[in-house]
Design a protein around this motif. Sequence first.
Motif, PDB file in Angstrom:
ATOM      1  N   VAL A 216       0.824  -1.364  -0.100  1.00  0.00           N
ATOM      2  CA  VAL A 216      -0.038  -0.050   0.220  1.00  0.00           C
ATOM      3  C   VAL A 216       0.990   1.288  -0.026  1.00  0.00           C
ATOM      4  O   VAL A 216       1.835   1.344   0.719  1.00  0.00           O
ATOM      5  CB  VAL A 216      -0.950   0.104   1.333  1.00  0.00           C
ATOM      6  N   LYS A 217       0.609   2.122  -1.072  1.00  0.00           N
ATOM      7  CA  LYS A 217       1.331   3.485  -0.946  1.00  0.00           C
ATOM      8  C   LYS A 217       0.543   4.637  -1.258  1.00  0.00           C
ATOM      9  O   LYS A 217      -0.614   4.244  -1.384  1.00  0.00           O
ATOM     10  CB  LYS A 217       2.139   3.365  -2.622  1.00  0.00           C
ATOM     11  N   PRO A 218       0.943   5.850  -1.202  1.00  0.00           N
ATOM     12  CA  PRO A 218       0.034   7.021  -1.300  1.00  0.00           C
ATOM     13  C   PRO A 218      -0.456   6.928  -2.516  1.00  0.00           C
ATOM     14  O   PRO A 218      -1.939   7.363  -2.952  1.00  0.00           O
ATOM     15  CB  PRO A 218       1.093   8.265  -0.893  1.00  0.00           C
ATOM     16  N   GLY A 219      -0.016   6.199  -3.789  1.00  0.00           N
ATOM     17  CA  GLY A 219      -0.243   6.198  -4.938  1.00  0.00           C
ATOM     18  C   GLY A 219      -1.551   5.441  -5.191  1.00  0.00           C
ATOM     19  O   GLY A 219      -2.198   5.544  -6.302  1.00  0.00           O
ATOM     20  N   ASN A 220      -1.517   4.214  -4.427  1.00  0.00           N
ATOM     21  CA  ASN A 220      -2.784   3.240  -4.944  1.00  0.00           C
ATOM     22  C   ASN A 220      -3.637   3.236  -3.669  1.00  0.00           C
ATOM     23  O   ASN A 220      -4.641   2.690  -3.657  1.00  0.00           O
ATOM     24  CB  ASN A 220      -2.068   2.059  -5.097  1.00  0.00           C
ATOM     25  N   ALA A 221      -3.415   3.882  -2.567  1.00  0.00           N
ATOM     26  CA  ALA A 221      -4.448   3.919  -1.450  1.00  0.00           C
ATOM     27  C   ALA A 221      -6.046   4.286  -1.607  1.00  0.00           C
ATOM     28  O   ALA A 221      -6.923   3.454  -1.167  1.00  0.00           O
ATOM     29  CB  ALA A 221      -4.006   4.816  -0.289  1.00  0.00           C
ATOM     30  N   ASP A 231     -11.621  -1.806   4.804  1.00  0.00           N
ATOM     31  CA  ASP A 231     -11.668  -0.962   6.063  1.00  0.00           C
ATOM     32  C   ASP A 231     -10.560  -0.446   6.527  1.00  0.00           C
ATOM     33  O   ASP A 231     -10.622   0.335   7.689  1.00  0.00           O
ATOM     34  CB  ASP A 231     -12.573  -1.733   7.297  1.00  0.00           C
ATOM     35  N   GLY A 232      -9.472  -0.217   5.898  1.00  0.00           N
ATOM     36  CA  GLY A 232      -8.303   0.458   6.101  1.00  0.00           C
ATOM     37  C   GLY A 232      -7.055  -0.509   5.486  1.00  0.00           C
ATOM     38  O   GLY A 232      -7.130  -1.428   4.646  1.00  0.00           O
ATOM     39  N   ALA A 233      -6.109  -0.010   6.077  1.00  0.00           N
ATOM     40  CA  ALA A 233      -4.875  -0.654   5.510  1.00  0.00           C
ATOM     41  C   ALA A 233      -3.684  -1.080   6.684  1.00  0.00           C
ATOM     42  O   ALA A 233      -3.649  -0.423   7.609  1.00  0.00           O
ATOM     43  CB  ALA A 233      -4.051   0.402   4.441  1.00  0.00           C
ATOM     44  N   LEU A 234      -3.244  -2.085   6.216  1.00  0.00           N
ATOM     45  CA  LEU A 234      -1.941  -2.562   6.842  1.00  0.00           C
ATOM     46  C   LEU A 234      -0.483  -2.156   6.201  1.00  0.00           C
ATOM     47  O   LEU A 234      -0.569  -2.646   5.076  1.00  0.00           O
ATOM     48  CB  LEU A 234      -1.924  -3.858   7.546  1.00  0.00           C
ATOM     49  N   VAL A 235       0.227  -1.069   6.539  1.00  0.00           N
ATOM     50  CA  VAL A 235       1.212  -0.443   5.849  1.00  0.00           C
ATOM     51  C   VAL A 235       2.558  -1.001   6.437  1.00  0.00           C
ATOM     52  O   VAL A 235       2.680  -0.655   7.482  1.00  0.00           O
ATOM     53  CB  VAL A 235       1.162   0.889   5.605  1.00  0.00           C
ATOM     54  N   GLY A 236       3.521  -1.460   5.586  1.00  0.00           N
ATOM     55  CA  GLY A 236       4.815  -1.873   6.004  1.00  0.00           C
ATOM     56  C   GLY A 236       5.847  -0.603   5.523  1.00  0.00           C
ATOM     57  O   GLY A 236       5.708   0.247   6.143  1.00  0.00           O
ATOM     58  N   GLY A 237       6.402  -0.747   4.413  1.00  0.00           N
ATOM     59  CA  GLY A 237       7.420   0.054   3.990  1.00  0.00           C
ATOM     60  C   GLY A 237       7.182   1.585   3.930  1.00  0.00           C
ATOM     61  O   GLY A 237       7.783   2.498   4.653  1.00  0.00           O
ATOM     62  N   ALA A 238       5.801   1.678   3.472  1.00  0.00           N
ATOM     63  CA  ALA A 238       5.539   3.230   3.437  1.00  0.00           C
ATOM     64  C   ALA A 238       5.364   3.848   4.670  1.00  0.00           C
ATOM     65  O   ALA A 238       4.987   4.960   4.859  1.00  0.00           O
ATOM     66  CB  ALA A 238       4.341   3.502   2.436  1.00  0.00           C
ATOM     67  N   SER A 239       5.280   3.020   5.824  1.00  0.00           N
ATOM     68  CA  SER A 239       4.877   3.553   7.190  1.00  0.00           C
ATOM     69  C   SER A 239       6.265   4.173   7.880  1.00  0.00           C
ATOM     70  O   SER A 239       6.108   4.796   8.793  1.00  0.00           O
ATOM     71  CB  SER A 239       4.044   2.525   8.170  1.00  0.00           C
ATOM     72  N   ASP A 244       4.566   9.445   3.535  1.00  0.00           N
ATOM     73  CA  ASP A 244       3.886   8.676   2.642  1.00  0.00           C
ATOM     74  C   ASP A 244       2.722   8.023   3.508  1.00  0.00           C
ATOM     75  O   ASP A 244       1.616   7.789   3.094  1.00  0.00           O
ATOM     76  CB  ASP A 244       4.733   7.453   2.368  1.00  0.00           C
ATOM     77  N   PHE A 245       3.048   7.897   4.864  1.00  0.00           N
ATOM     78  CA  PHE A 245       1.939   7.378   5.775  1.00  0.00           C
ATOM     79  C   PHE A 245       0.632   8.030   6.064  1.00  0.00           C
ATOM     80  O   PHE A 245      -0.278   7.891   5.820  1.00  0.00           O
ATOM     81  CB  PHE A 245       2.622   7.023   7.131  1.00  0.00           C
ATOM     82  N   ILE A 246       1.088   9.524   5.929  1.00  0.00           N
ATOM     83  CA  ILE A 246       0.086  10.527   6.033  1.00  0.00           C
ATOM     84  C   ILE A 246      -0.537  10.607   4.856  1.00  0.00           C
ATOM     85  O   ILE A 246      -1.862  10.605   4.844  1.00  0.00           O
ATOM     86  CB  ILE A 246       0.747  12.113   6.218  1.00  0.00           C
ATOM     87  N   GLY A 247      -0.011  10.267   3.516  1.00  0.00           N
ATOM     88  CA  GLY A 247      -0.530  10.343   2.387  1.00  0.00           C
ATOM     89  C   GLY A 247      -1.748   9.159   2.033  1.00  0.00           C
ATOM     90  O   GLY A 247      -2.768   9.479   1.805  1.00  0.00           O
ATOM     91  N   ILE A 248      -1.082   7.954   2.948  1.00  0.00           N
ATOM     92  CA  ILE A 248      -2.085   6.886   2.601  1.00  0.00           C
ATOM     93  C   ILE A 248      -3.427   7.316   3.931  1.00  0.00           C
ATOM     94  O   ILE A 248      -4.470   6.910   3.333  1.00  0.00           O
ATOM     95  CB  ILE A 248      -1.406   5.386   3.125  1.00  0.00           C
ATOM     96  N   ALA A 249      -3.036   7.895   5.088  1.00  0.00           N
ATOM     97  CA  ALA A 249      -4.076   7.940   5.935  1.00  0.00           C
ATOM     98  C   ALA A 249      -5.281   8.991   5.233  1.00  0.00           C
ATOM     99  O   ALA A 249      -6.419   8.774   5.265  1.00  0.00           O
ATOM    100  CB  ALA A 249      -3.494   8.579   6.982  1.00  0.00           C
ATOM    101  N   ASN A 250      -4.823   9.907   4.549  1.00  0.00           N
ATOM    102  CA  ASN A 250      -5.527  10.850   4.053  1.00  0.00           C
ATOM    103  C   ASN A 250      -6.498  10.151   2.890  1.00  0.00           C
ATOM    104  O   ASN A 250      -7.687  10.553   2.805  1.00  0.00           O
ATOM    105  CB  ASN A 250      -4.666  12.140   3.210  1.00  0.00           C
ATOM    106  N   ALA A 251      -5.916   9.041   2.143  1.00  0.00           N
ATOM    107  CA  ALA A 251      -6.942   8.231   1.402  1.00  0.00           C
ATOM    108  C   ALA A 251      -8.143   7.819   1.982  1.00  0.00           C
ATOM    109  O   ALA A 251      -9.106   7.391   1.487  1.00  0.00           O
ATOM    110  CB  ALA A 251      -6.093   7.585   0.469  1.00  0.00           C
TER     111      ALA A 251
END
Length: 254
Positions: A216-221, A231-239, A244-251
């Motif tokens: 999961v990345k900001p670009g595909n979230a 219902d959400g994401a479990l994010v490894g590298g991007a966290s 990047d983590f904020i970008g994903i949370a925003n999605a």
Amino acid sequence: MTMAGRRPLVAGNWKMNGLRSSIGVVETVRKDLPKDLLDRVDVLICPPSTLISSCVAAVYGSPIAIGGQNLHAKPSGAFTGSISAEMLADLGAKYVIVGHSERRAYHHETDDGVHAKALGARRAGLCGIICVGETKEEREEGRTLDIVRAQLAIGVPKGATGADTVIAYEPVWAIGTGLTPTPADIAEVHASLREMLGQLIGPEAAKVRILYGGSVKPGNARDLMAVDNVDGALVGGASLVAEDFIGIANAYAR
Ligand code: PGA
């Protein structure tokens, strides 16, 4: 809220990454996450155990939660090097990841072991994030649904609720590879997991959040969040990168 009324959860799994200098990432997430986002989305960071205490201090007074990545099923005892759910809770952790595929692959964790750990998490008042997912070979053999349903059926304890249990669907072949299943494939697995949960815990199944994890990345979230039953994401590298983590949370805040 998702269409089904579940509150999204965006969880970061730092894995075996992070020294004391990494607390800055948590501080940045806290400072730069839009305040109104936290009214709508649960945000969680799971650092290595060595950093839980400092991360809890870094988010003090904010709704951002800190969690563990693993636990021992027993509350205490002669288990050198292990950490119990009670110890994680004592540090201020609210969640713990259970049965991540890396634990299953490198530490021989079984579905029965996952079940025992999920019970341990509940005993200590932690929310367990139970991970399931198929390998590349299993997908190619058309066994994905059989595999993840069996992992769920054994792993999830009786009486699990939306408050003490989260499921994460993480295809092993999508973790850290930049590959993701198609939205249709994710929808199929999540629908099947939701149905299996219904068999296991009845109507409470509608309250359990099912996260997607794996590259999961900001670009595909945004596309991933739009999938039914995600219902959400479990994010490894991007966290590991605050932006990047904020970008994903925003999605997930939509
Ligand atoms: P990834 O890892 O986002 O780096 O693919 C996900 C996970 O293992 O939880």
